[in-house]
Design a protein around this motif. Structure first.
Motif: not given
Length: 173
Positions: A19-21, A24, A143, A148-153
Motif C-alpha cells: 500500500s501507500v504506507v 512510503e 478509519d 481511503p485510509q489516509f489521515v488527510y482524507v
C-alpha cells in the motif's frame, strides 16, 4: 507508527505490504540507509492504476530496493536477533520486520445494524460524499469508513461532515 519512533535504523528491513504506507516507509528507510526488501502479495499499489505501481517498482529497483511481487511469507521466525521469512523465492533474513498490510475498521462491537448503519464486507461504514451513513442522522469519517485510509482524507471528511451537519441544523431549526 512504531517504525517512525525507532531510535535506530535497521541494516536490513523486510516490509510486508504494498500500500501507500508500505511504499512510503520502504523508501524512507532505504534513503536512511537500510537495505530494504518489499514483499507484495500482488503488485505495488495494486488498487491504483497499474502504471503507477509499475513506475514505482522500477524506481525502487533503480534505488536498490528489492521488490518481490506476487510474494508472501509462508513462515516467519525470529531467532538470534534476526527475522527469517520463508518465501517462494527462498529464505529472506532481516534485522527488522515492518508489517504494513493495511487496517481493518474496528466497528464489530458497535451494533451498527440496530442503528440502521450499513457496513461493507470488511466492516467499514458505507458513507456517501456528504459522509452520511445509510442512517441519515449518523455521519462517519476516518478509519471506520469505506473511504481511503489516509489521515488527510479523514480530516477533510470530518470537516465536511461537521459542515453538512451544521448546515442542516441552520436550515431545519
Amino acid at each position: 507508527t512504531e517504525a517512525l519512533a525507532s531510535e535506530t535504523i535497521p541494516v536490513r528491513l523486510a516490509v510486508l505490504g504494498s500500500s501507500v504506507v508500505a511504499v512510503e516507509l520502504a523508501q524512507a528507510f532505504a534513503r536512511l540507509g537500510s537495505q530494504v526488501t518489499l514483499l507484495a502479495r500482488s503488485t505495488l499499489l495494486s488498487g491504483e492504476d497499474p502504471a503507477i505501481g509499475e513506475a514505482i517498482t522500477a524506481a525502487f529497483r533503480a534505488e536498490g530496493i528489492t521488490v518481490l511481487e506476487h510474494t508472501q511469507a509462508s513462515r516467519v521466525a525470529h531467532a538470534d536477533g534476526e527475522f527469517a521469512l520463508a518465501t517462494a523465492h527462498g529464505e529472506l533474513h532481516a534485522d527488522r520486520l515492518l508489517l504494513a498490510t493495511g487496517r481493518a475498521p474496528n466497528t464489530r462491537g458497535l451494533n451498527l445494524d440496530a442503528a440502521g448503519v450499513a457496513v461493507d464486507a470488511q466492516g467499514a461504514i458505507v458513507v456517501d460524499s456528504g459522509m452520511h451513513s445509510r442512517a441519515q442522522h449518523i455521519y462517519a469519517a476516518g478509519d471506520c469508513t469505506n473511504q481511503p485510509q489516509f489521515v488527510y482524507v479523514a480530516a477533510a471528511a470530518g470537516t465536511r461532515a461537521a459542515g453538512r451537519r451544521r448546515d442542516r441544523q441552520y436550515r431545519h431549526p
